[in-house]
Write a protein that holds these residues in place. Sequence first.
Motif, PDB file in Angstrom:
ATOM      1  N   HIS A  30      27.218  53.553  29.010  1.00  0.00           N
ATOM      2  CA  HIS A  30      27.605  53.581  30.431  1.00  0.00           C
ATOM      3  C   HIS A  30      27.007  54.796  31.138  1.00  0.00           C
ATOM      4  CE1 HIS A  30      30.286  50.210  30.202  1.00  0.00           C
ATOM      5  NE2 HIS A  30      30.961  50.747  29.221  1.00  0.00           N
ATOM      6  N   SER A  74      29.129  51.719  23.573  1.00  0.00           N
ATOM      7  CA  SER A  74      29.034  51.395  24.995  1.00  0.00           C
ATOM      8  C   SER A  74      29.483  52.602  25.826  1.00  0.00           C
ATOM      9  CB  SER A  74      29.854  50.155  25.331  1.00  0.00           C
ATOM     10  OG  SER A  74      31.087  50.176  24.692  1.00  0.00           O
ATOM     11  N   TRP A  75      30.353  53.399  25.237  1.00  0.00           N
ATOM     12  CA  TRP A  75      30.811  54.629  25.892  1.00  0.00           C
ATOM     13  C   TRP A  75      29.612  55.505  26.279  1.00  0.00           C
ATOM     14  CZ3 TRP A  75      35.268  56.322  27.739  1.00  0.00           C
ATOM     15  CH2 TRP A  75      35.506  57.690  27.852  1.00  0.00           C
ATOM     16  N   LEU A 103      21.856  42.680  32.254  1.00  0.00           N
ATOM     17  CA  LEU A 103      22.469  43.797  31.521  1.00  0.00           C
ATOM     18  C   LEU A 103      21.457  44.381  30.530  1.00  0.00           C
ATOM     19  CD1 LEU A 103      25.010  45.458  30.505  1.00  0.00           C
ATOM     20  CD2 LEU A 103      25.275  43.648  28.813  1.00  0.00           C
ATOM     21  N   ARG A 116      40.698  44.155  30.786  1.00  0.00           N
ATOM     22  CA  ARG A 116      40.583  42.693  30.868  1.00  0.00           C
ATOM     23  C   ARG A 116      41.276  42.007  29.702  1.00  0.00           C
ATOM     24  NH1 ARG A 116      34.443  43.319  31.684  1.00  0.00           N
ATOM     25  NH2 ARG A 116      34.614  42.804  29.474  1.00  0.00           N
ATOM     26  N   SER A 118      36.907  47.860  21.088  1.00  0.00           N
ATOM     27  CA  SER A 118      37.608  48.877  21.879  1.00  0.00           C
ATOM     28  C   SER A 118      38.478  48.225  22.956  1.00  0.00           C
ATOM     29  CB  SER A 118      36.635  49.883  22.499  1.00  0.00           C
ATOM     30  OG  SER A 118      35.833  49.253  23.449  1.00  0.00           O
ATOM     31  N   ALA A 165      32.609  39.188  28.084  1.00  0.00           N
ATOM     32  CA  ALA A 165      32.340  39.212  29.528  1.00  0.00           C
ATOM     33  C   ALA A 165      31.251  38.210  29.870  1.00  0.00           C
ATOM     34  CB  ALA A 165      31.924  40.618  29.949  1.00  0.00           C
ATOM     35  N   MET A 184      19.666  48.035  30.058  1.00  0.00           N
ATOM     36  CA  MET A 184      19.761  48.813  28.811  1.00  0.00           C
ATOM     37  C   MET A 184      18.365  49.204  28.312  1.00  0.00           C
ATOM     38  SD  MET A 184      22.575  46.447  26.942  1.00  0.00           S
ATOM     39  CE  MET A 184      24.329  46.773  26.986  1.00  0.00           C
ATOM     40  N   LYS A 197      29.068  41.086  33.383  1.00  0.00           N
ATOM     41  CA  LYS A 197      29.270  42.308  32.604  1.00  0.00           C
ATOM     42  C   LYS A 197      29.587  43.548  33.428  1.00  0.00           C
ATOM     43  CE  LYS A 197      27.491  40.085  28.959  1.00  0.00           C
ATOM     44  NZ  LYS A 197      28.321  39.613  27.859  1.00  0.00           N
ATOM     45  N   TYR A 198      30.366  44.387  32.811  1.00  0.00           N
ATOM     46  CA  TYR A 198      30.621  45.750  33.320  1.00  0.00           C
ATOM     47  C   TYR A 198      29.630  46.676  32.626  1.00  0.00           C
ATOM     48  CZ  TYR A 198      32.971  50.195  31.995  1.00  0.00           C
ATOM     49  OH  TYR A 198      33.262  51.486  31.677  1.00  0.00           O
ATOM     50  N   TRP A 199      28.889  47.457  33.392  1.00  0.00           N
ATOM     51  CA  TRP A 199      27.984  48.431  32.758  1.00  0.00           C
ATOM     52  C   TRP A 199      27.757  49.599  33.716  1.00  0.00           C
ATOM     53  CZ3 TRP A 199      27.294  49.104  27.936  1.00  0.00           C
ATOM     54  CH2 TRP A 199      26.230  49.839  27.436  1.00  0.00           C
ATOM     55  N   ASP A 248      26.715  41.332  24.395  1.00  0.00           N
ATOM     56  CA  ASP A 248      27.243  42.633  24.803  1.00  0.00           C
ATOM     57  C   ASP A 248      26.356  43.735  24.217  1.00  0.00           C
ATOM     58  OD1 ASP A 248      29.212  41.687  26.435  1.00  0.00           O
ATOM     59  OD2 ASP A 248      30.794  41.790  24.938  1.00  0.00           O
ATOM     60  N   ALA A 249      26.926  44.910  23.994  1.00  0.00           N
ATOM     61  CA  ALA A 249      26.128  46.024  23.487  1.00  0.00           C
ATOM     62  C   ALA A 249      25.989  45.934  21.972  1.00  0.00           C
ATOM     63  CB  ALA A 249      26.775  47.333  23.902  1.00  0.00           C
ATOM     64  N   SER A 279      39.215  52.309  27.606  1.00  0.00           N
ATOM     65  CA  SER A 279      37.927  51.632  27.522  1.00  0.00           C
ATOM     66  C   SER A 279      37.942  50.646  28.668  1.00  0.00           C
ATOM     67  CB  SER A 279      37.842  50.911  26.177  1.00  0.00           C
ATOM     68  OG  SER A 279      36.800  49.972  26.187  1.00  0.00           O
ATOM     69  N   GLY A 280      36.902  50.672  29.507  1.00  0.00           N
ATOM     70  CA  GLY A 280      36.919  49.848  30.719  1.00  0.00           C
ATOM     71  C   GLY A 280      37.314  48.408  30.447  1.00  0.00           C
ATOM     72  N   SER A 281      36.607  47.778  29.496  1.00  0.00           N
ATOM     73  CA  SER A 281      36.829  46.349  29.259  1.00  0.00           C
ATOM     74  C   SER A 281      38.231  46.066  28.712  1.00  0.00           C
ATOM     75  CB  SER A 281      35.773  45.803  28.303  1.00  0.00           C
ATOM     76  OG  SER A 281      35.802  46.524  27.091  1.00  0.00           O
TER      77      SER A 281
HETATM   78  O1  PMV Z   1      34.659  48.766  27.721  1.00  0.00           O
HETATM   79  P1  PMV Z   1      33.443  49.289  27.091  1.00  0.00           P
HETATM   80  O2  PMV Z   1      33.230  50.721  27.420  1.00  0.00           O
HETATM   81  O3  PMV Z   1      33.403  49.012  25.621  1.00  0.00           O
HETATM   82  O4  PMV Z   1      32.178  48.525  27.734  1.00  0.00           O
HETATM   83  C1  PMV Z   1      31.925  47.150  27.597  1.00  0.00           C
HETATM   84  C2  PMV Z   1      30.505  46.863  27.932  1.00  0.00           C
HETATM   85  C3  PMV Z   1      30.015  45.457  27.665  1.00  0.00           C
HETATM   86  O5  PMV Z   1      30.691  44.886  26.573  1.00  0.00           O
HETATM   87  C4  PMV Z   1      28.529  45.504  27.325  1.00  0.00           C
HETATM   88  C5  PMV Z   1      30.165  44.567  28.892  1.00  0.00           C
HETATM   89  C6  PMV Z   1      31.548  44.094  29.229  1.00  0.00           C
HETATM   90  O6  PMV Z   1      31.810  43.907  30.417  1.00  0.00           O
HETATM   91  O7  PMV Z   1      32.371  43.872  28.321  1.00  0.00           O
END
Ligand code: PMV
Length: 324
Positions: free
Chosen positions: A195, A191-192, A241, A144, A107, A14, A245, A17-19, A281-282, A139-141
């Motif tokens: 969030h 990251s779960w 981000l 994408r 993920s 990303a 954190m 970022k999504y957070w 990222d995380a 998983s949100g990302s």
């Molecule tokens: O999709 P998740 O829950 O693994 O979250 C991804 C979180 C970050 O990698 C830190 C940011 C992102 O947008 O990918």
Amino acid sequence: MKFTATASAHPNIAFIKYWGNRDDNPHLPANSSLSMNLEGLTTTTTVCFDERLKSDVLILNKEGITGEGFQRVHKFLNHIRQLASKSTYAQLESVNNFPTGAGLASSASAYAALALAATRALGLELTEKELSRLARRGSGSACRSVPAGFVEWQAGEDDSDSYAFSIASPEHWGLVDCIALVNRSHKKFSSWQGHRLAATSPLQSARVKDCQRRLRLCKEAILEKDFKKFAEVVELDSNLLHAVMMSSQPALLYWEPATIEIMKAVIYWRETGLAVCYTLDAGPNVHVICRSSLKDETKERLLNLRGVKDVIAAKPGGGVKLIE
Ligand code: PMV
């Protein structure tokens, strides 16, 4: 009776970022985000629905998985079974050709590949948008990793319009992500879990409020292939981000000493003429982005830094695909 399908997907990095989630169920993000799929890094997943099974079975990199990881996959499969009006359990075999759980977004590729393999195995033919919405629940990302190349995930208002779409093909801009591996081990906080802590940081609301502006700048920079503009907004977004954190309760500190060394080196290299920028990222590994013409030079410089164990280079990748 058995119903089987195999699919593969790439993780994504990303740039915006999504957070944090606005809603945990059905997984709506606090903000929109923007990413690039990573070619060469691949998750391949085979799903086999088998009437003889008494429960779901998850095998990741040849090891049986139980606990929280299994429960998440089981819940995801329950949702797909509901969509297909089926109750058959499944055996999943998933293989990553890159380190799992070390900030390389395994993920994302995992749930994108699983969403396609599981729906096809049950005879469902989803559109790209429907598949992205579905992967988002795992998983949100992951939403994408469904479309190809450079991808935007619009946060949306509800489940129906929170999905990702391609803003440019993988061929559009020859960027390379040189991932400097600092630590290959599994991260302590997924990251779960992260969030859920986002809202405990007083900085999260400011990060989210300014997000559309950063996303617009980043999208323009990609479409115009303007590396200077791109580097500025990508590093700002990554720093925001990690500020969130670090100021969560409890604090999430993903950086190792080598992480900071790399970030400082990247800034110095850019100031002295090498067009590179970083994003994290995380996890402690640093994604160093450059144009493909600078890949070898960037890799070599990174490998010369103390604490860099290896560098994996990935160019823009395609979307999720069915293998058989
Ligand atoms: O999709 P998740 O829950 O693994 O979250 C991804 C979180 C970050 O990698 C830190 C940011 C992102 O947008 O990918």
